[in-house]
Design an enzyme around this catalytic site. Sequence first.
Site, PDB file in Angstrom:
ATOM      1  CE  LYS A  20      -8.789   2.366  -4.200  1.00 32.38           C
ATOM      2  NZ  LYS A  20      -8.552   1.036  -3.686  1.00 32.38           N
ATOM      3  CB  THR A  23      -5.131   1.720  -1.245  1.00 33.88           C
ATOM      4  OG1 THR A  23      -4.471   1.271  -2.413  1.00 33.88           O
ATOM      5  CG2 THR A  23      -4.150   2.356  -0.288  1.00 33.88           C
ATOM      6  CD  GLU A  73      -9.128  -1.722  -2.522  1.00 33.90           C
ATOM      7  OE1 GLU A  73      -9.382  -0.885  -3.399  1.00 33.90           O
ATOM      8  OE2 GLU A  73      -7.983  -1.897  -2.079  1.00 33.90           O
TER       9      GLU A  73
END
Length: 104
Positions: A20, A23, A73
Amino acid sequence: MNRKFTFFSRFIPDILAGRKTITLRDDSESWPQAGELLEVHTYEDDRWFCQLRVTAISPLALADFNEEHAHQENMSLPELRQVIAEIYPGQDAFWLIRFEVTAQ
């Protein structure tokens, strides 16, 4: 002094493993600046788990989410849209914050 930023604890493994790397946040969390170091805590219990460096920040509309964003993500595009709708119901304007882990 580094500022504090939070993530739901379910995202910790993906963040620490480098799966990841972005954000998506609403206006209330659009304050980080490129180059800034953030002390990262869990949203649920305020437990520190890493330090991130923000590498870029840019606006992104919900309609413009794509497969690349989903990959960054570590989810599918339908999953990403669902998670964002759960966290930010009814919103369609976001900030994409790109980051790298600098300490854990």
